[in-house]
Structure formats: C-alpha cells, structure tokens
Design a protein around this motif. Structure first.
Motif, PDB file in Angstrom:
ATOM      1  N   ASN A  70      32.234  85.137   7.144  1.00  0.00           N
ATOM      2  CA  ASN A  70      32.574  83.949   7.945  1.00  0.00           C
ATOM      3  C   ASN A  70      33.705  84.240   8.919  1.00  0.00           C
ATOM      4  N   MET A  87      35.925  77.469   5.860  1.00  0.00           N
ATOM      5  CA  MET A  87      34.691  76.715   6.007  1.00  0.00           C
ATOM      6  C   MET A  87      34.825  75.352   5.331  1.00  0.00           C
ATOM      7  N   PRO A  88      34.210  74.303   5.890  1.00  0.00           N
ATOM      8  CA  PRO A  88      34.324  72.956   5.325  1.00  0.00           C
ATOM      9  C   PRO A  88      33.896  72.876   3.862  1.00  0.00           C
ATOM     10  N   GLU A  89      32.818  73.577   3.516  1.00  0.00           N
ATOM     11  CA  GLU A  89      32.329  73.525   2.132  1.00  0.00           C
ATOM     12  C   GLU A  89      33.319  74.174   1.163  1.00  0.00           C
ATOM     13  N   GLU A  90      34.023  75.218   1.632  1.00  0.00           N
ATOM     14  CA  GLU A  90      35.038  75.861   0.791  1.00  0.00           C
ATOM     15  C   GLU A  90      36.203  74.901   0.540  1.00  0.00           C
ATOM     16  N   LEU A 125      36.096  71.534   0.665  1.00  0.00           N
ATOM     17  CA  LEU A 125      35.634  70.429  -0.198  1.00  0.00           C
ATOM     18  C   LEU A 125      35.581  70.836  -1.663  1.00  0.00           C
ATOM     19  N   GLU A 126      35.127  72.037  -1.903  1.00  0.00           N
ATOM     20  CA  GLU A 126      34.991  72.517  -3.281  1.00  0.00           C
ATOM     21  C   GLU A 126      36.348  72.645  -3.974  1.00  0.00           C
ATOM     22  N   ASP A 135      35.635  74.253  14.569  1.00  0.00           N
ATOM     23  CA  ASP A 135      36.003  74.547  13.176  1.00  0.00           C
ATOM     24  C   ASP A 135      37.050  73.549  12.689  1.00  0.00           C
ATOM     25  N   LYS A 177      35.893  69.887  11.937  1.00  0.00           N
ATOM     26  CA  LYS A 177      35.256  69.705  10.627  1.00  0.00           C
ATOM     27  C   LYS A 177      36.305  69.628   9.514  1.00  0.00           C
ATOM     28  N   ILE A 195      37.581  66.169   6.952  1.00  0.00           N
ATOM     29  CA  ILE A 195      37.748  66.190   5.491  1.00  0.00           C
ATOM     30  C   ILE A 195      39.167  65.803   5.110  1.00  0.00           C
ATOM     31  N   LYS A 223      39.899  62.635   2.707  1.00  0.00           N
ATOM     32  CA  LYS A 223      40.486  62.883   1.384  1.00  0.00           C
ATOM     33  C   LYS A 223      41.974  62.543   1.329  1.00  0.00           C
TER      34      LYS A 223
END
Length: 391
Positions: free
Chosen positions: A146, A151-154, A156-157, A183, A186, A190, A194
């Motif tokens: 990457n 990354m957004p998913e990283e 969020l997790e 980037d 995004k 989040i 959050k």
C-alpha cells in the motif's frame, strides 16, 4: 535500598537510530547514512538574524508560548501553504523541536488507559511518548503493497471504545510515504464518525516530490480535531536550533502551555528570532534544498533498480526504505554486517517498529558524493551475499 527507577521508563527501549550513529562515529573511513539531519548549513541570512539578536542583547525569556512575531509568521506560513487560519494568540505554541510538541500534546490530551493509534513504521518517539503519557499504544502495521499509506480499513480495525487519538506521521520517517488528499479524506471521515482526535506530525511538509503536502487539518471538520506539529529542523536545516511548534484548538493549547511552562519555560530566544527570518524569507532556500534531495532520491532509486534491490518509490521526507528480505537476514543482522564489512551505517527497519523487519532506512540527507561511495559499497555487499547464497 528502594528501586529509584520507574518501570515504565526502564522498559522503554533506547533509540535504534542512535546506536548505529554512535558506532560509526568511532569507525575510521566509515560513512553514515543513518541520521535524519540535513547536510546543508542553516542558510546565512537565517544565521545572521540569530547572530544579530545576540548582538542586540535579545537574550531574555520570551513569553511561554513564544515570540509574538514568530507566532504571527507561523500563522502566515500555514495560511499560504495549507489554507488554514490559526490565531497567533491562542492557537499556536512554539516548542523545543517538534519532539516536545508531540510529548506535551499527548500528555495534555490523555487520561490513563486511553488508546493512541500509531501507524508503523514511524518515528521512534511516538510509542515511548504515548507510554510516558500513561496511554496505551495501539500499533497499526503499514504495508509495502500500500506504499506504506494508512488505509481506512486498517484504521477502522484498530479503533475501540478506548481509542482517543490517531497519530498521523506523514510525510513519513522512515519510509518516505505520503498521504494524498483522497487518502486523507477517507481517514478524516472515520475520525469524525468515531469522534477521535489527530496529532499530525508534518515536520517534512516542505519535502515532497510528487505533489504539494496536504494537511488533514485543512479538511472540513478537522481543524478542531487536529494538533498540527511542524518545525524548522528539516526544511530549513536548523536541527541544532531546536525549534518547533504546535497549532490547534484553544482549549487544548491552554493545557499544553501548562506543561510547557513547568517543564521548559520557553523555546530558545535566539532560535526564535532566526525562525522569523526563515519563515519570512526562506522559501527559496527550501526549494533549493528540496531539489537537491530530489536529485539524490532519484539517484538512489535508479541504483537500487540496477542492483536488483526492491524499493518502493517514496515521495516525501529524505529517506528510502529498501527491502532486504531476499537475503534471509534480519534487518539488524544485515545492518551490522554491512557496517562491519563495508563501513557504511544504515538503520534497521525494526528501529521504527517490529513491522519494519526486512527493511532498512537509508537517509539521503547527505551529499551525492557520499551517497555514490556508499551505494558502491552496498553493491559490493549485495553481490557478496548473493554469491554466498549461490545466486
């Protein structure tokens, strides 16, 4: 006798960068590509302003938050470079380097047990400062595939109900990775959803080679959630002047100033006068140094390609982060052997987090002549390793 030491301090590892720097300083004919310090002298007009301030007897304390003129120039700079409006009187603190700003931001914002998200590989101070602030560091492992972006998913997790702060270390030390506007948009979405805060370390903001740096604080809804940290060490070749700054919401700045008051009092007065000159008249110096760094960056990437060493193209800071996984050695083993056998110091990727294993940080804040000699030695070393492995 009672143990005089605090466990949380004893358990913090020393910097992996300084270790190799200390060894190479004792080694004859060695070349160090390990320290992130510009090889340029501070431009003369900036030095002159510091000297003039001494000649005029300006050797007294400034206000805790810094010289008014400097804070105004910081606001002017961020307005013209990022389009962000800060008020000099209550949204800016001048600090002893960007490192102090990181420390006092975390201490001002954290209650014990809250979590701080730290993307790694990244600067060595984030995790120790988080621990010293009695927070819990939560590491997000950035990946080479990457381009070491977050990354957004990283993100969020990694978020839990205890998460309070995201440290955003871009342009990145050690990888040279950058985050582009799309980037950041995004990530900002989040952060807002959050209800998090961001400490954005932008010390390399002026050193980008693909597009102009974008601060997450400039995006809608993010100024009030962001502590923007920057300084003079990298862009203006002012490492020894020890000067940085933090900008953010008034209510957070007020608490950061308390810590700054009691621990530091104020940043060095001479350095502050020099920094006013840097921000007013230093743009051409920055552009000249940036072009020199870019030339060195291109040279290194071309050299790695020629010798068959894998390295993604970094577009920020003054580091490359080549992979040495093909040799079946740890980063520490590779760096130690390279130093002992070829007399070149580089930093193991693990100095910047466990996920830096299999990589090296090589700084190109050194002359092209030194880089050419060092790369010649690296080619010799790589060829030797491949012969040892029968390739």
């Amino acid at each position: 006798m009672r143990n005089p030491l605090a466990d949380k301090v004893v358990n913090i590892k020393p910097s992996g960068i300084r270790k190799f720097f200390d060894v190479v300083s004792e080694m004859q004919d060695a070349i160090s590509l390990g320290v992130g310090e510009p090889d340029f002298d501070t431009p003369w007009h900036i030095r002159d302003e510091g000297i003039y301030s001494l000649e005029k007897g300006r050797t007294f304390y400034t206000s805790n938050a810094g010289l008014k003129d400097l804070k105004i120039e910081i606001c002017n700079y961020l307005n013209r470079s990022q389009g962000i409006d800060y008020h000099y009187n209550n949204e800016v603190i001048v600090t002893v380097g960007g490192s102090e700003a990181i420390d006092i931001a975390l201490r001002a914002m954290i209650d014990g047990g809250e979590e701080v998200l730290i993307p790694q590989p990244s600067y060595v101070s984030y995790e120790p400062c988080t621990i010293l602030a009695n927070a819990v560091p939560v590491i997000i492992e950035l990946k080479a595939e990457n381009e070491f972006r977050l990354m957004p998913e990283e993100l969020l997790e990694a978020i839990t109900e205890k998460t309070k702060i995201l440290i955003l270390p871009f342009p990145n030390n050690p990888t040279g990775a950058i985050m582009e506007r799309e980037d950041l948009e995004k990530i900002a979405k989040i952060v807002i959803e959050k209800d998090l805060f961001v400490i954005s370390d932008e010390i390399y903001a002026e050193l980008t080679y693909k597009e102009k740096h974008i601060s997450i604080a400039s995006l809608p809804g993010m100024k009030e959630r962001t502590i923007l940290i920057n300084g003079f060490s990298k862009a203006y070749a002012m490492t020894g002047w020890r000067l940085g700054y933090a900008c953010g919401p008034k209510e957070i700045m007020e608490q950061m100033i308390k810590i700054h008051q009691f621990a530091i009092m104020c940043a060095p007065t001479t350095s502050q006068y020099a920094a006013v000159e840097a921000l007013k008249n230093g743009d051409a110096d920055v552009a000249q140094m940036r072009e020199a760094y870019n030339q060195r960056r291109r040279y290194l990437l071309h050299s790695f390609k020629e010798m068959g060493v894998e390295c993604f193209e970094p577009f920020g800071a003054f580091y490359v982060f080549p992979s040495i996984k093909e040799f079946g050695m740890t980063s520490e083993e590779f760096a130690n052997r390279f130093l002992q056998e070829e007399k070149v110091a580089v930093v193991p990727g693990t100095a910047f987090g466990d996920c830096g294993e299999g990589f090296l940080r090589i700084s190109y804040a050194y002359s092209l002549e030194n880089l050419k000699v060092a790369i010649g030695r690296l080619k010799n070393f790589v060829d030797k390793l491949r012969k040892e492995q029968g390739r």
